[in-house]
Design a protein around this motif. Structure first.
Motif, PDB file in Angstrom:
ATOM      1  N   LEU A  94     -40.709   1.588  -8.540  1.00 33.33           N
ATOM      2  CA  LEU A  94     -42.021   1.629  -7.897  1.00 33.33           C
ATOM      3  C   LEU A  94     -41.991   0.872  -6.574  1.00 33.33           C
ATOM      4  CD1 LEU A  94     -44.976   2.479  -8.018  1.00 33.33           C
ATOM      5  CD2 LEU A  94     -45.450   0.391  -9.268  1.00 33.33           C
ATOM      6  N   CYS A  95     -41.272  -0.230  -6.533  1.00 32.58           N
ATOM      7  CA  CYS A  95     -41.126  -0.998  -5.298  1.00 32.58           C
ATOM      8  C   CYS A  95     -40.432  -0.160  -4.223  1.00 32.58           C
ATOM      9  CB  CYS A  95     -40.326  -2.265  -5.605  1.00 32.58           C
ATOM     10  SG  CYS A  95     -40.427  -3.526  -4.349  1.00 32.58           S
ATOM     11  N   ILE A  96     -39.400   0.571  -4.614  1.00 32.44           N
ATOM     12  CA  ILE A  96     -38.687   1.444  -3.674  1.00 32.44           C
ATOM     13  C   ILE A  96     -39.600   2.584  -3.215  1.00 32.44           C
ATOM     14  CG2 ILE A  96     -36.784   3.088  -3.461  1.00 32.44           C
ATOM     15  CD1 ILE A  96     -35.205   1.201  -5.371  1.00 32.44           C
ATOM     16  N   ALA A  97     -40.316   3.190  -4.151  1.00 29.05           N
ATOM     17  CA  ALA A  97     -41.230   4.287  -3.795  1.00 29.05           C
ATOM     18  C   ALA A  97     -42.310   3.798  -2.834  1.00 29.05           C
ATOM     19  CB  ALA A  97     -41.862   4.878  -5.052  1.00 29.05           C
ATOM     20  N   ALA A  98     -42.825   2.605  -3.064  1.00 29.72           N
ATOM     21  CA  ALA A  98     -43.859   2.056  -2.179  1.00 29.72           C
ATOM     22  C   ALA A  98     -43.308   1.779  -0.789  1.00 29.72           C
ATOM     23  CB  ALA A  98     -44.427   0.772  -2.781  1.00 29.72           C
ATOM     24  N   SER A  99     -42.035   1.421  -0.703  1.00 30.51           N
ATOM     25  CA  SER A  99     -41.453   1.135   0.608  1.00 30.51           C
ATOM     26  C   SER A  99     -41.183   2.410   1.406  1.00 30.51           C
ATOM     27  CB  SER A  99     -40.170   0.322   0.466  1.00 30.51           C
ATOM     28  OG  SER A  99     -39.136   1.102  -0.098  1.00 30.51           O
ATOM     29  N   VAL A 100     -41.014   3.541   0.737  1.00 35.28           N
ATOM     30  CA  VAL A 100     -40.744   4.808   1.408  1.00 35.28           C
ATOM     31  C   VAL A 100     -42.038   5.566   1.715  1.00 35.28           C
ATOM     32  CG1 VAL A 100     -39.591   7.054   1.150  1.00 35.28           C
ATOM     33  CG2 VAL A 100     -38.466   4.986   0.373  1.00 35.28           C
ATOM     34  N   PHE A 101     -43.108   5.241   1.025  1.00 35.11           N
ATOM     35  CA  PHE A 101     -44.367   5.969   1.179  1.00 35.11           C
ATOM     36  C   PHE A 101     -44.860   6.070   2.628  1.00 35.11           C
ATOM     37  CE2 PHE A 101     -49.002   6.465   0.956  1.00 35.11           C
ATOM     38  CZ  PHE A 101     -49.053   7.668   0.270  1.00 35.11           C
ATOM     39  N   PRO A 102     -44.710   5.039   3.464  1.00 36.73           N
ATOM     40  CA  PRO A 102     -45.173   5.185   4.856  1.00 36.73           C
ATOM     41  C   PRO A 102     -44.480   6.314   5.621  1.00 36.73           C
ATOM     42  CG  PRO A 102     -44.829   2.884   4.353  1.00 36.73           C
ATOM     43  CD  PRO A 102     -44.290   3.675   3.185  1.00 36.73           C
ATOM     44  N   ASP A 103     -43.329   6.771   5.147  1.00 37.43           N
ATOM     45  CA  ASP A 103     -42.604   7.846   5.821  1.00 37.43           C
ATOM     46  C   ASP A 103     -43.097   9.232   5.431  1.00 37.43           C
ATOM     47  OD1 ASP A 103     -40.878   6.132   7.207  1.00 37.43           O
ATOM     48  OD2 ASP A 103     -39.647   5.892   5.428  1.00 37.43           O
ATOM     49  N   ILE A 104     -44.108   9.315   4.589  1.00 33.38           N
ATOM     50  CA  ILE A 104     -44.577  10.612   4.102  1.00 33.38           C
ATOM     51  C   ILE A 104     -45.131  11.476   5.241  1.00 33.38           C
ATOM     52  CG2 ILE A 104     -46.956  10.027   3.507  1.00 33.38           C
ATOM     53  CD1 ILE A 104     -46.282  11.522   0.794  1.00 33.38           C
ATOM     54  N   ASP A 105     -45.554  10.835   6.323  1.00 32.20           N
ATOM     55  CA  ASP A 105     -46.064  11.629   7.445  1.00 32.20           C
ATOM     56  C   ASP A 105     -44.970  12.481   8.076  1.00 32.20           C
ATOM     57  OD1 ASP A 105     -44.696   9.521   8.604  1.00 32.20           O
ATOM     58  OD2 ASP A 105     -46.141   9.215  10.206  1.00 32.20           O
ATOM     59  N   GLY A 106     -43.720  12.164   7.828  1.00 34.15           N
ATOM     60  CA  GLY A 106     -42.611  12.971   8.326  1.00 34.15           C
ATOM     61  C   GLY A 106     -42.547  14.345   7.688  1.00 34.15           C
TER      62      GLY A 106
END
Length: 66
Positions: free
Chosen positions: A38-50
């Motif tokens: 979950l920590c890893i998923a939360a760190s990647v979430f800001p890149d979803i706009d890509g």
């Protein structure tokens, strides 16, 4: 002060760097495997706009880093 025209789109953190940052943060604490994921998923979430790139370059340029 720099204008928006001076910003290089290629600069910034990459998704792999975000994954590594999330992994490091998750391993620095006493977390279960699910909590680390979950920590890893939360760190990647800001890149979803890509993902807007799949709708075309115009959509990507409009919505990326908004």
């Amino acid at each position: 002060m720099a204008s928006s025209d001076d910003v290089n789109v290629g600069q910034g953190m990459h998704p792999a760097t975000h994954v590594l940052a999330g992994w490091c943060a998750g391993n620095a604490l006493s977390l279960t495997a699910k909590e680390r994921a979950l920590c890893i998923a939360a760190s990647v979430f800001p890149d979803i706009d890509g993902l807007s790139l799949f709708a075309g370059v115009d959509a990507y340029q409009t919505y990326h880093h908004v």
